[in-house]
Design an enzyme around this catalytic site. Structure first.
Site, PDB file in Angstrom:
ATOM      1  N   TRP A   1       0.896  -1.152   0.000  1.00 38.67           N
ATOM      2  CA  TRP A   1       0.000   0.000   0.000  1.00 38.67           C
ATOM      3  C   TRP A   1       0.939   1.207   0.000  1.00 38.67           C
ATOM      4  CZ3 TRP A   1      -1.181   4.153   3.244  1.00 38.67           C
ATOM      5  CH2 TRP A   1      -2.371   4.819   2.937  1.00 38.67           C
TER       6      TRP A   1
ATOM      7  N   LYS B   1     -25.403  -4.012  10.717  1.00 44.40           N
ATOM      8  CA  LYS B   1     -24.015  -3.635  10.983  1.00 44.40           C
ATOM      9  C   LYS B   1     -23.511  -2.581  10.006  1.00 44.40           C
ATOM     10  CE  LYS B   1     -20.053  -3.644  12.906  1.00 44.40           C
ATOM     11  NZ  LYS B   1     -20.014  -2.873  14.160  1.00 44.40           N
TER      12      LYS B   1
HETATM   13  N1  HGA Z   1       7.076   2.606   2.297  1.00 45.68           N
HETATM   14  C1  HGA Z   1       6.884   1.391   1.566  1.00 45.68           C
HETATM   15  C2  HGA Z   1       5.962   0.437   2.307  1.00 45.68           C
HETATM   16  C3  HGA Z   1       4.601   1.047   2.523  1.00 45.68           C
HETATM   17  C4  HGA Z   1       3.732   0.422   3.603  1.00 45.68           C
HETATM   18  O1  HGA Z   1       4.175  -0.164   4.587  1.00 45.68           O
HETATM   19  N2  HGA Z   1       2.400   0.601   3.510  1.00 45.68           N
HETATM   20  O2  HGA Z   1       1.488   0.117   4.494  1.00 45.68           O
HETATM   21  C5  HGA Z   1       6.398   1.663   0.149  1.00 45.68           C
HETATM   22  O3  HGA Z   1       5.868   2.742  -0.141  1.00 45.68           O
HETATM   23  O4  HGA Z   1       6.546   0.784  -0.678  1.00 45.68           O
END
Ligand code: HGA
Length: 616
Positions: free
Chosen positions: A75, A611
């Site tokens: 992410w 929910k």
């Molecule tokens: N900084 C790294 C990992 C990102 C991360 O841990 N996201 O939850 C990247 O940008 O690839």
């Protein structure tokens, strides 16, 4: 949010890695990858943007067998979601790394490593780790020893895993600010950022602690603590009762989820805190740029999430000095709004599928920037793959895990934690919050899980207090300042699960109307931390007592409030005033729970409620 899976075995482990990634999909991610060392000792990888199923398809088309490997769902925080930025990252063709977290000094390290002749093939902060380790290995060829040296140069947060074609029988792992767990098998061992990823292969786990480095082979696990000394970590056997979809030792999901709050708050903090500050990039790659431009905040949410937003308004204005408006989504979506220039639109939702909140976000996005529109959108959400997250520019996930009880509990407190992180990040980027105040609050946040545990230890005291409510039909909840929305949330909980009519008022409003209702049949619940409003609150309580109203007061142990006729005081552990709304939520949740149990209502599935409110 990122996920890590690793395996070292005698069998081909590609499927184990992919299955592990699938189990982490609920956290949300933008790309996925695996790296393995095959039997000929060759290190290779496959990476794909999008779903793990796409990576799976790529592996089916072009298999990558091996007995040692690491895998990742990414992410993005540094560099766009793309195949070249997806993990694992390589240094040459010998060394691979996967990483969760943020390396804050990546720019300086990148320049230094370029000076040593390294070329970078991604825009990530992560890639510096693998080149730094490769560089260290030139003078210290042992992988574990080199990793111990290399991580000392990293500032920020990381959970990471490394494999090397030169020592192809092991995985190295390091944890600082981002969780890692080792899964123990028979003749095979595993690693993951969440034990959920490994339940398919083992039920025995060992959790790494802050600063730990681990070396994992097929038949051994060696761990060193932050000082470099060898340590052993307790082996934990996983029991079915720990399963999210299982009540375990608890009578109801709601009670289980109330008791999970110290650990899920801890999880929501992990990877988001530097030594004395919040890691702004945790909100997304453009967060620093967007936060620097933000001059106003508009929060939109429903129900419990709306109450979290109301608390945040006090924080944002008081600590970060940024004007903040908040509105329920069902109103916001149907009216013409006038947007102040450079307003950040913040939506809050447990599920990320709440129909009104989603519609409000879509309306907000339809107003183009420069034409009466918002600067950008930020989602605070518990489901990484939800529509709200996908459609927002920035995200901060709450890591409360699945919440089964219809009445929200752990989702609320983790939302508050996320909103406090937002407050601190905005305050710092905009230069409106003193560094020492941020450092103090970061230290308090680290202590928060312990404080919540202390509040939960009062379970039986609150159970006793609940007896005052079982026969009542109406209740008032009072609070002042940021405790007013806490009182609102307490009233909502009681309504939802015990069907007792409950209303919350800012304590100062009592004399403007509701005092007329107060008599011996109307218990009045009050949250009273020890702050500058305490004396005023005490006067409000006198007004209630003078009319024969029965008071139940959750008060700071230092507030010197004592039991008296018609006044029941429950002493709360002392806490920094800014975090009091999170702590004082706990007894109110417990109170509504025990009242509902006494009344015999359906605690987990109260009548007429659902929910996730995906309809208007
Ligand atoms: N900084 C790294 C990992 C990102 C991360 O841990 N996201 O939850 C990247 O940008 O690839």
């Amino acid at each position: 949010m990122c996920g890590i899976v690793g395996a070292v075995a005698e069998r081909n482990i590609t499927a184990v890695l992919v299955e592990g990634l699938k189990r982490l999909e609920y956290r949300g991610y933008d790309s996925a990858g695996v790296a393995l060392i095959n039997d000929a000792g060759v290190l290779d990888r496959r990476r794909r943007v999008g779903k793990v199923s796409e990576l799976d398809a790529a592996l089916a088309a072009d298999p990558l067998p091996g007995r040692v490997g690491i895998a990742h769902t990414r992410w993005a925080t540094h560099g766009a979601p793309s195949e070249r930025n997806a993990h694992p990252h390589f240094s040459g063709n010998q060394l691979a790394v996967v990483h969760n977290g943020i390396i804050e000094n990546h720019e300086a390290l990148r320049e230094e490593l370029k000076g040593f002749g390294y070329t970078f093939s991604s825009d990530t902060d992560t890639e510096v780790i693998v080149h730094l380790l490769d560089h260290t290995l030139k003078t210290q060829p042992d992988l574990a020893a080199a990793l111990k040296i290399a991580v000392k140069q990293l500032h920020g947060a990381y959970g990471l895993a490394v494999i090397s074609a030169k020592q192809p029988d092991r995985i190295l792992a390091a944890r600082s600010g981002s969780p890692l767990v080792i899964g123990l098998g028979l003749g095979e061992n595993f690693l993951a950022s969440d034990q959920l990823a490994l339940r398919q292969v083992t039920d025995r786990f060992m959790y790494l602690e802050e600063g730990d480095i681990a070396e994992i082979t097929r038949d051994s696990v060696q761990i060193w603590d932050v000082s470099g000394a060898p340590v052993t970590r307790e082996q934990v056997q996983y029991h079915e009762g720990a399963e999210a979809a299982d009540k375990g030792e608890f009578r109801h999901f709601m009670l289980k989820e109330i008791h999970e709050q110290p650990s899920v708050v801890q999880r929501t903090l992990e990877g988001r805190l530097g030594e004395d500050h919040v890691l702004v990039q945790a909100f997304g790659p453009q967060a620093a740029e967007i936060f620097a431009k933000a001059k106003n905040i508009q929060i939109v949410a429903c129900g419990t999430s709306y109450h979290a937003g109301m608390v945040a308004r006090y924080w944002l204005e008081e600590l970060a000095g940024i004007p903040c408006q908040i509105e329920v989504a069902s109103e916001f979506r149907y009216r013409k709004v006038v947007v102040q220039p450079d307003t950040l639109f913040v939506s809050i939702s447990q599920s990320g599928e709440t129909a009104d909140t989603l519609a409000a976000l879509r309306n907000a996005k339809d107003l183009s920037p420069g034409n009466g529109g918002y600067l950008a959108s930020l989602a605070i959400c518990n489901v990484g793959i939800s529509s709200l997250v996908r459609e927002s520019d920035l995200t901060l996930l709450t890591l409360a895990g699945p919440e089964i009880g219809v009445a929200s509990t752990k989702a609320f407190t983790t939302q508050l934690v996320a909103l406090m992180l937002l407050t601190l990040a905005l305050g710092r980027v905009r230069g409106t919050l003193e560094a020492k105040v941020e450092a103090e609050l970061v230290a308090e946040l680290r202590r928060l899980p312990t404080r919540l545990g202390e509040a939960l230890a009062m379970d039986h005291v609150v159970e006793k207090v609940s007896e005052h409510f079982a026969e009542k039909h109406h209740t008032l909840f009072l609070g002042r300042g940021a405790q007013y929305p806490v009182a609102m949330e307490g009233a909502l909980k009681l309504k939802e699960i015990s069907y007792i009519h409950a209303e919350a008022y800012p304590a100062g409003e009592l004399k403007h109307g509701p005092l007329a209702l107060v008599d011996a049949d109307m218990p009045v619940v009050t949250v009273a931390p020890n702050n500058e409003l305490l004396e005023k609150l005490k006067s409000n309580l006198q007004e209630v007592r003078a009319r024969g109203g029965e008071l139940i007061v959750f008060a700071d142990e230092q507030a010197a409030m004592s039991n008296g006729e018609g006044t029941h005081v429950v002493n709360m552990p002392h806490i920094h005033d800014a975090l009091a709304p999170i702590l004082y939520t706990i007894p109110l949740q417990l109170l509504s729970y025990y009242v509902a149990v006494l009344k015999g209502t359906d605690v987990d599935q109260p009548r007429n409620l659902a929910k996730s409110v995906t309809v208007e």
